[in-house]
Scaffold this motif. Sequence first.
Motif, mmCIF file in Angstrom:
data_model
loop_
_atom_site.group_PDB
_atom_site.id
_atom_site.type_symbol
_atom_site.label_atom_id
_atom_site.label_comp_id
_atom_site.label_asym_id
_atom_site.label_seq_id
_atom_site.Cartn_x
_atom_site.Cartn_y
_atom_site.Cartn_z
ATOM 1 N N PRO A 28 -41.350 11.271 45.770
ATOM 2 C CA PRO A 28 -40.627 11.034 46.725
ATOM 3 C C PRO A 28 -39.137 10.653 46.698
ATOM 4 O O PRO A 28 -38.889 10.070 45.614
ATOM 5 C CB PRO A 28 -41.600 9.729 47.567
ATOM 6 C CG PRO A 28 -42.206 9.306 46.538
ATOM 7 C CD PRO A 28 -42.390 10.084 45.299
ATOM 8 N N PRO A 29 -38.361 10.631 47.622
ATOM 9 C CA PRO A 29 -36.886 10.496 47.250
ATOM 10 C C PRO A 29 -36.796 8.940 47.164
ATOM 11 O O PRO A 29 -37.415 8.129 47.770
ATOM 12 C CB PRO A 29 -36.250 10.872 48.699
ATOM 13 C CG PRO A 29 -37.503 10.971 49.643
ATOM 14 C CD PRO A 29 -38.711 11.349 48.985
ATOM 15 N N ALA A 30 -35.804 8.714 46.556
ATOM 16 C CA ALA A 30 -35.431 7.157 46.051
ATOM 17 C C ALA A 30 -34.953 6.438 47.308
ATOM 18 O O ALA A 30 -34.183 7.301 48.235
ATOM 19 C CB ALA A 30 -34.394 7.009 45.047
ATOM 20 N N GLY A 31 -35.357 5.323 47.613
ATOM 21 C CA GLY A 31 -34.939 4.611 48.901
ATOM 22 C C GLY A 31 -34.833 3.059 48.374
ATOM 23 O O GLY A 31 -35.480 2.534 47.466
ATOM 24 N N GLY B 278 -38.780 -0.566 49.690
ATOM 25 C CA GLY B 278 -39.637 -1.460 49.053
ATOM 26 C C GLY B 278 -41.122 -1.172 49.003
ATOM 27 O O GLY B 278 -41.879 -2.060 49.420
ATOM 28 N N GLY B 279 -41.436 -0.076 48.759
ATOM 29 C CA GLY B 279 -42.765 0.424 48.758
ATOM 30 C C GLY B 279 -42.889 2.046 48.593
ATOM 31 O O GLY B 279 -41.776 2.554 48.562
ATOM 32 N N THR B 280 -44.022 2.436 48.300
ATOM 33 C CA THR B 280 -44.378 3.904 48.339
ATOM 34 C C THR B 280 -44.556 4.433 49.932
ATOM 35 O O THR B 280 -45.166 3.707 50.711
ATOM 36 C CB THR B 280 -45.440 4.263 47.531
ATOM 37 O OG1 THR B 280 -46.607 3.478 48.172
ATOM 38 C CG2 THR B 280 -45.066 3.851 46.208
ATOM 39 N N LEU B 281 -44.027 5.566 50.138
ATOM 40 C CA LEU B 281 -44.109 6.039 51.432
ATOM 41 C C LEU B 281 -45.964 6.352 51.754
ATOM 42 O O LEU B 281 -46.513 6.564 50.977
ATOM 43 C CB LEU B 281 -43.493 7.538 51.563
ATOM 44 C CG LEU B 281 -42.133 7.366 51.400
ATOM 45 C CD1 LEU B 281 -41.556 8.705 51.198
ATOM 46 C CD2 LEU B 281 -41.567 6.853 52.498
ATOM 47 N N ALA B 282 -46.199 5.948 52.730
ATOM 48 C CA ALA B 282 -47.554 5.805 53.357
ATOM 49 C C ALA B 282 -48.081 7.258 53.621
ATOM 50 O O ALA B 282 -47.347 8.036 54.264
ATOM 51 C CB ALA B 282 -47.691 5.077 54.638
ATOM 52 N N LYS C 119 -39.962 12.798 53.272
ATOM 53 C CA LYS C 119 -40.124 11.304 53.715
ATOM 54 C C LYS C 119 -41.200 10.821 54.348
ATOM 55 O O LYS C 119 -41.230 9.662 54.803
ATOM 56 C CB LYS C 119 -38.766 10.680 54.404
ATOM 57 C CG LYS C 119 -37.418 11.136 53.240
ATOM 58 C CD LYS C 119 -36.171 10.750 54.204
ATOM 59 C CE LYS C 119 -35.060 11.006 53.208
ATOM 60 N NZ LYS C 119 -33.987 10.840 54.197
ATOM 61 N N LYS C 120 -42.203 11.874 54.678
ATOM 62 C CA LYS C 120 -43.500 11.451 55.417
ATOM 63 C C LYS C 120 -43.186 10.993 56.854
ATOM 64 O O LYS C 120 -43.664 9.927 57.260
ATOM 65 C CB LYS C 120 -44.318 10.534 54.520
ATOM 66 C CG LYS C 120 -44.651 11.324 53.446
ATOM 67 C CD LYS C 120 -45.829 10.328 52.537
ATOM 68 C CE LYS C 120 -46.048 10.770 51.361
ATOM 69 N NZ LYS C 120 -46.467 12.183 50.992
ATOM 70 N N GLN C 121 -42.188 11.528 57.413
ATOM 71 C CA GLN C 121 -41.488 10.823 58.842
ATOM 72 C C GLN C 121 -42.167 11.730 60.033
ATOM 73 O O GLN C 121 -42.106 13.069 59.872
ATOM 74 C CB GLN C 121 -39.926 10.857 58.806
ATOM 75 C CG GLN C 121 -39.626 9.886 58.063
ATOM 76 C CD GLN C 121 -37.850 9.975 57.843
ATOM 77 O OE1 GLN C 121 -37.502 10.800 57.675
ATOM 78 N NE2 GLN C 121 -37.326 8.763 58.205
ATOM 79 N N VAL D 211 -39.251 4.470 58.328
ATOM 80 C CA VAL D 211 -40.411 4.852 57.471
ATOM 81 C C VAL D 211 -41.356 4.173 57.471
ATOM 82 O O VAL D 211 -41.258 2.887 57.791
ATOM 83 C CB VAL D 211 -39.877 5.233 55.976
ATOM 84 C CG1 VAL D 211 -39.218 6.480 55.845
ATOM 85 C CG2 VAL D 211 -39.268 3.927 55.496
ATOM 86 N N VAL D 212 -42.636 4.512 57.041
ATOM 87 C CA VAL D 212 -43.799 3.673 57.043
ATOM 88 C C VAL D 212 -44.312 3.828 55.464
ATOM 89 O O VAL D 212 -44.363 4.836 54.788
ATOM 90 C CB VAL D 212 -45.091 4.355 57.877
ATOM 91 C CG1 VAL D 212 -46.380 3.471 57.743
ATOM 92 C CG2 VAL D 212 -44.673 4.134 59.204
ATOM 93 N N VAL D 213 -44.308 2.341 55.008
ATOM 94 C CA VAL D 213 -44.382 2.432 53.464
ATOM 95 C C VAL D 213 -45.799 1.403 53.330
ATOM 96 O O VAL D 213 -46.124 0.855 54.060
ATOM 97 C CB VAL D 213 -43.421 1.635 52.677
ATOM 98 C CG1 VAL D 213 -42.026 2.529 52.878
ATOM 99 C CG2 VAL D 213 -43.114 0.301 53.341
ATOM 100 N N LYS D 214 -46.235 1.672 52.175
ATOM 101 C CA LYS D 214 -47.556 0.816 51.655
ATOM 102 C C LYS D 214 -46.970 0.034 50.621
ATOM 103 O O LYS D 214 -46.369 0.490 49.864
ATOM 104 C CB LYS D 214 -48.562 1.804 51.267
ATOM 105 C CG LYS D 214 -49.999 1.283 51.043
ATOM 106 C CD LYS D 214 -50.915 2.389 50.980
ATOM 107 C CE LYS D 214 -52.269 1.483 50.692
ATOM 108 N NZ LYS D 214 -53.072 0.888 51.974
ATOM 109 N N ARG D 215 -47.391 -1.211 50.699
ATOM 110 C CA ARG D 215 -46.942 -2.386 49.679
ATOM 111 C C ARG D 215 -48.320 -2.732 49.038
ATOM 112 O O ARG D 215 -49.168 -3.009 49.708
ATOM 113 C CB ARG D 215 -45.902 -3.258 50.379
ATOM 114 C CG ARG D 215 -44.712 -2.653 50.737
ATOM 115 C CD ARG D 215 -43.850 -3.858 51.558
ATOM 116 N NE ARG D 215 -42.650 -3.420 51.948
ATOM 117 C CZ ARG D 215 -41.630 -4.191 52.793
ATOM 118 N NH1 ARG D 215 -42.223 -5.149 53.137
ATOM 119 N NH2 ARG D 215 -40.804 -3.440 53.142
#
Length: 198
Positions: A62-65, A68-72, A182-184, A194-198
């Motif tokens: 996934p693209p760097a961003g 603060g987490g991985t894309l959900a 970016k799973k958007q 974006v929605v991320v999983k932490r």
Amino acid sequence: MTTPDNPYGDPGQNPPPPPTYGQQPAYGQPPAYGSPQYGAPQAGQPVPYGQAPYGQPPYGAPPAGNFGGTLAEWLTRVAGTLIDGIAVAIPGLVVFLIGSAANAGIIVFLGVLVWIAAWAWNLVRQGQTGQTVGKQFMGTYLVREADGQYVGAGLSILRYFVHIIDGLPCYVGYLWPLWDAKKQTFADKIMGTVVVKR
């Protein structure tokens, strides 16, 4: 004479010439300007199969961003949305059914108000903490793509209404995260979230 503080010797002496392109500098010498960094593929050398060129993310990553987490994943997001629908509907539905059973229009109306209040509370909560009830259950967060910060109550509610665009072209906007880098959804792209999983 050279010293650790002055590797080039006395001020009157000329420093040693920089290494040529592709040649590693002598021990203790900094790399010359424009020369490749240590570990970088040298000019003309092929990049090994399955590895990205030096300084680039691996293929398929996934693209760097800074979020603060991985894309959900899409199914995780869908599960969170379904949980939200149930959690928000239950309080208002209970009051609504009580009003219907008692044939009391004012209680039915109160049930609708309870549903609206629960819906608004859930979105305000998302804006302030990054999580609705469903997102908390699934371990995901809604954050700004630019810096990973929470979006705030106002933008959280606005994003909810922007989701209308996701449903207009045969709901393709809701499916867009399945193939988007970016799973958007469309609403995420418009709002910069974006929605991320932490």
